[in-house]
Design a protein around this motif. Sequence first.
Motif, mmCIF file in Angstrom:
data_model
loop_
_atom_site.group_PDB
_atom_site.id
_atom_site.type_symbol
_atom_site.label_atom_id
_atom_site.label_comp_id
_atom_site.label_asym_id
_atom_site.label_seq_id
_atom_site.Cartn_x
_atom_site.Cartn_y
_atom_site.Cartn_z
ATOM 1 N N GLY A 1 0.811 -1.216 0.000
ATOM 2 C CA GLY A 1 0.000 0.000 0.000
ATOM 3 C C GLY A 1 0.842 1.261 0.000
ATOM 4 N N ILE A 2 1.903 1.264 0.816
ATOM 5 C CA ILE A 2 2.780 2.439 0.880
ATOM 6 C C ILE A 2 3.444 2.683 -0.465
ATOM 7 C CG2 ILE A 2 4.923 3.303 1.890
ATOM 8 C CD1 ILE A 2 4.109 1.990 4.516
ATOM 9 N N VAL A 3 4.014 1.600 -1.030
ATOM 10 C CA VAL A 3 4.727 1.744 -2.318
ATOM 11 C C VAL A 3 3.767 2.148 -3.427
ATOM 12 C CG1 VAL A 3 6.070 0.505 -4.065
ATOM 13 C CG2 VAL A 3 6.525 0.117 -1.628
ATOM 14 N N SER A 4 2.605 1.501 -3.463
ATOM 15 C CA SER A 4 1.633 1.809 -4.517
ATOM 16 C C SER A 4 1.110 3.241 -4.392
ATOM 17 C CB SER A 4 0.488 0.805 -4.465
ATOM 18 O OG SER A 4 -0.482 1.097 -5.441
ATOM 19 N N ASN A 5 0.787 3.639 -3.170
ATOM 20 C CA ASN A 5 0.287 5.003 -2.958
ATOM 21 C C ASN A 5 1.355 6.037 -3.297
ATOM 22 O OD1 ASN A 5 -2.237 4.178 -2.139
ATOM 23 N ND2 ASN A 5 -1.701 4.115 0.029
ATOM 24 N N TYR A 6 2.615 5.722 -2.951
ATOM 25 C CA TYR A 6 3.686 6.657 -3.297
ATOM 26 C C TYR A 6 3.788 6.811 -4.813
ATOM 27 C CZ TYR A 6 8.302 8.257 -4.558
ATOM 28 O OH TYR A 6 9.331 8.941 -5.150
ATOM 29 N N GLU A 7 3.721 5.686 -5.527
ATOM 30 C CA GLU A 7 3.842 5.740 -6.988
ATOM 31 C C GLU A 7 2.704 6.567 -7.590
ATOM 32 O OE1 GLU A 7 4.710 2.652 -10.670
ATOM 33 O OE2 GLU A 7 3.698 1.940 -8.867
ATOM 34 N N ASP A 8 1.494 6.336 -7.144
ATOM 35 C CA ASP A 8 0.358 7.104 -7.676
ATOM 36 C C ASP A 8 0.512 8.585 -7.363
ATOM 37 O OD1 ASP A 8 -0.697 4.727 -8.551
ATOM 38 O OD2 ASP A 8 -2.048 4.471 -6.825
ATOM 39 N N LEU A 9 0.914 8.879 -6.121
ATOM 40 C CA LEU A 9 1.067 10.282 -5.723
ATOM 41 C C LEU A 9 2.205 10.949 -6.481
ATOM 42 C CD1 LEU A 9 0.141 12.547 -3.839
ATOM 43 C CD2 LEU A 9 1.772 11.692 -2.136
ATOM 44 N N ALA A 10 3.326 10.223 -6.659
ATOM 45 C CA ALA A 10 4.470 10.793 -7.375
ATOM 46 C C ALA A 10 4.116 11.066 -8.832
ATOM 47 C CB ALA A 10 5.658 9.844 -7.281
ATOM 48 N N VAL A 11 3.400 10.132 -9.470
ATOM 49 C CA VAL A 11 2.979 10.323 -10.867
ATOM 50 C C VAL A 11 2.044 11.516 -10.976
ATOM 51 C CG1 VAL A 11 1.638 9.316 -12.759
ATOM 52 C CG2 VAL A 11 3.329 7.937 -11.549
ATOM 53 N N GLU A 12 1.126 11.641 -10.028
ATOM 54 C CA GLU A 12 0.169 12.752 -10.053
ATOM 55 C C GLU A 12 0.885 14.094 -9.875
ATOM 56 O OE1 GLU A 12 -3.796 14.297 -7.584
ATOM 57 O OE2 GLU A 12 -2.905 12.330 -7.161
ATOM 58 N N GLN A 13 1.812 14.120 -8.931
ATOM 59 C CA GLN A 13 2.545 15.372 -8.713
ATOM 60 C C GLN A 13 3.417 15.715 -9.922
ATOM 61 O OE1 GLN A 13 4.644 14.712 -5.045
ATOM 62 N NE2 GLN A 13 2.898 15.360 -3.766
ATOM 63 N N ARG A 14 4.126 14.696 -10.454
ATOM 64 C CA ARG A 14 4.968 14.948 -11.631
ATOM 65 C C ARG A 14 4.126 15.438 -12.799
ATOM 66 N NH1 ARG A 14 9.841 12.909 -13.628
ATOM 67 N NH2 ARG A 14 10.459 12.961 -11.445
ATOM 68 N N THR A 15 2.969 14.842 -13.023
ATOM 69 C CA THR A 15 2.084 15.262 -14.116
ATOM 70 C C THR A 15 1.607 16.695 -13.905
ATOM 71 O OG1 THR A 15 1.328 12.971 -14.382
ATOM 72 C CG2 THR A 15 -0.038 14.699 -15.350
ATOM 73 N N THR A 16 1.244 17.045 -12.696
ATOM 74 C CA THR A 16 0.754 18.401 -12.410
ATOM 75 C C THR A 16 1.845 19.436 -12.650
ATOM 76 O OG1 THR A 16 -0.772 17.518 -10.760
ATOM 77 C CG2 THR A 16 -0.279 19.861 -10.638
ATOM 78 N N VAL A 17 3.075 19.144 -12.162
ATOM 79 C CA VAL A 17 4.184 20.097 -12.335
ATOM 80 C C VAL A 17 4.498 20.304 -13.814
ATOM 81 C CG1 VAL A 17 6.651 20.451 -11.921
ATOM 82 C CG2 VAL A 17 5.171 19.650 -10.075
ATOM 83 N N VAL A 18 4.596 19.206 -14.549
ATOM 84 C CA VAL A 18 4.925 19.303 -15.977
ATOM 85 C C VAL A 18 3.806 19.998 -16.737
ATOM 86 C CG1 VAL A 18 5.403 17.965 -18.068
ATOM 87 C CG2 VAL A 18 6.420 17.295 -15.893
ATOM 88 N N GLN A 19 2.547 19.701 -16.400
ATOM 89 C CA GLN A 19 1.422 20.347 -17.074
ATOM 90 C C GLN A 19 1.458 21.867 -16.858
ATOM 91 O OE1 GLN A 19 -0.693 19.650 -19.231
ATOM 92 N NE2 GLN A 19 -1.570 17.586 -19.048
ATOM 93 N N ASN A 20 1.781 22.277 -15.648
ATOM 94 C CA ASN A 20 1.865 23.732 -15.383
ATOM 95 C C ASN A 20 2.958 24.369 -16.247
ATOM 96 O OD1 ASN A 20 -0.191 23.627 -13.506
ATOM 97 N ND2 ASN A 20 1.202 23.318 -11.766
#
Length: 507
Positions: A47-66
């Motif tokens: 759960g920790i690893v999976s949640n980190y991956e989802d959160l990291a992808v979401e944050q990376r996508t948001t930063v790049v989109q901006n």
Amino acid sequence: MKKWNKERFATIWEKLESMIALRSLRARIFLLTLVIGLVSCIAMRHGIVSNYEDLAVEQRTTVVQNQLMILANHLISNNYLSSHGVREDIGNSREVINAELEMLSNLYEGRVMIINKNFKVEKDTYGISEGKTIISEEVIKCFQGENISHYDPEHGYIEMTTPIMDTTANTTDENGKRNPDAIRGVMLTSISNDSIVNAKEVLNRKAYILEVIMMVAILALAIILSRALTRPFNRVTQAINAVKEGFSDETISVPDYVETVHIVDAFNQLLKRMKALDDSRQEFVANVSHELKTPMTSIKVLSDSLLAQENVPAELYREFMEDIASEIDRENQIITDLLALVKMDKKVQDLNIVSLNINDLTELILKRLRPIARKKDVEVVFESVRPVVAEVDEVKMSLIMTNLVENAIKYNKDHGWVKVILDADHQYFTFEVSDSGIGIPEEALAHICERFYRVDKSHSREIGGTGLGLAITKSAVLMHKGSLTVTSTEGQGSCFLVKIPLTYIAS
């Protein structure tokens, strides 16, 4: 020492066998705690690893989109997508934007393509698709006003589309949605997820170490819990063993759990019952010894008296012999009743069950006993409420009726009465014997069915009997799955009520 080691090894082996077979409560608690803990640890790590991956992808996508949105504004403000080609007055700006695109591409180890409304690639940071036409589902949806973001962990990239909006036009329609007419182009971007994967691997290693530590802690906790939770049951076992070995005969108490309370209460009741049976057995042996010794003593005294005299008259000799014969008959009656009682006490005692007319049997019993009643001028009355046919043992049923009616006659007053009532319902029939006799003291009611118990021993000796009649009667009633209840008032009479099922149900 060698013997001790063998015994110790055998004990440990037995415990291991019981744990392997899951017969031990301690083993079950241990395994249950261990399994729950291990599953929880593994689920937590994933759960920790999976949640980190989802959160990291979401944050990376948001930063790049901006950042891409900022670049898109620069593209519009500098006419980067002008259909007339590159003008000299914006040449420098185009180079600056290309540099920004290259920098963004290098920063995220990815690729950026600028696509105009004709689906031609205006700029490709890889420099291999410029001037080519690219038509894909993501690009078409972006031109229609829908952003697409897709993460592909298998191939290791994040792909996204960013619309290049003309801010001078209406960017939204009447419904508040993005206006496709304001979209001048699309930025198709792919960025690497290597940094996310590397961070995920580091986090996974740390989570694995934490998982191992927690597993060790859970293992220790499982051992402690299995021992602590089963300790009360061990105390119950030790207390029972102490009673079994004879070291103690006191009631035990282990109030730790509701279950141990129930077990201990049941054992204490059993212990109480065993004590009562032991006391009853000792008292029975004492009573039997006394009852059998008394006639023998009388015979010994009478015979010694005869032997001590010379020239004994025939009349006196005959009188003494009659007394000896009477004592022998009394001894024989006690032995006969004891044998009958022992037979009834046997669990394997069989009943000869037949369908019997209880009214006829009662009439027959009363006919036999009325001569005894006439000697004491006691009136015997029989009241039959309804015809009764039941499944009973005729011999045992005759014994029940005979003992109760005979006692009612013997312990009655002169000119008294005995009333017998026979009744039945749809399940049971009742045989009630009431009299106008001497009655039974209240404190003696609970003991009258005990072996050799007599309310008034001196008076009972005069009347006769062995003191076993009611004990035999109660045993016969219980063999029929029935009940015997007694009510009495001293000096006014007694009432014995027998209740027996109409249909016999074997155990």
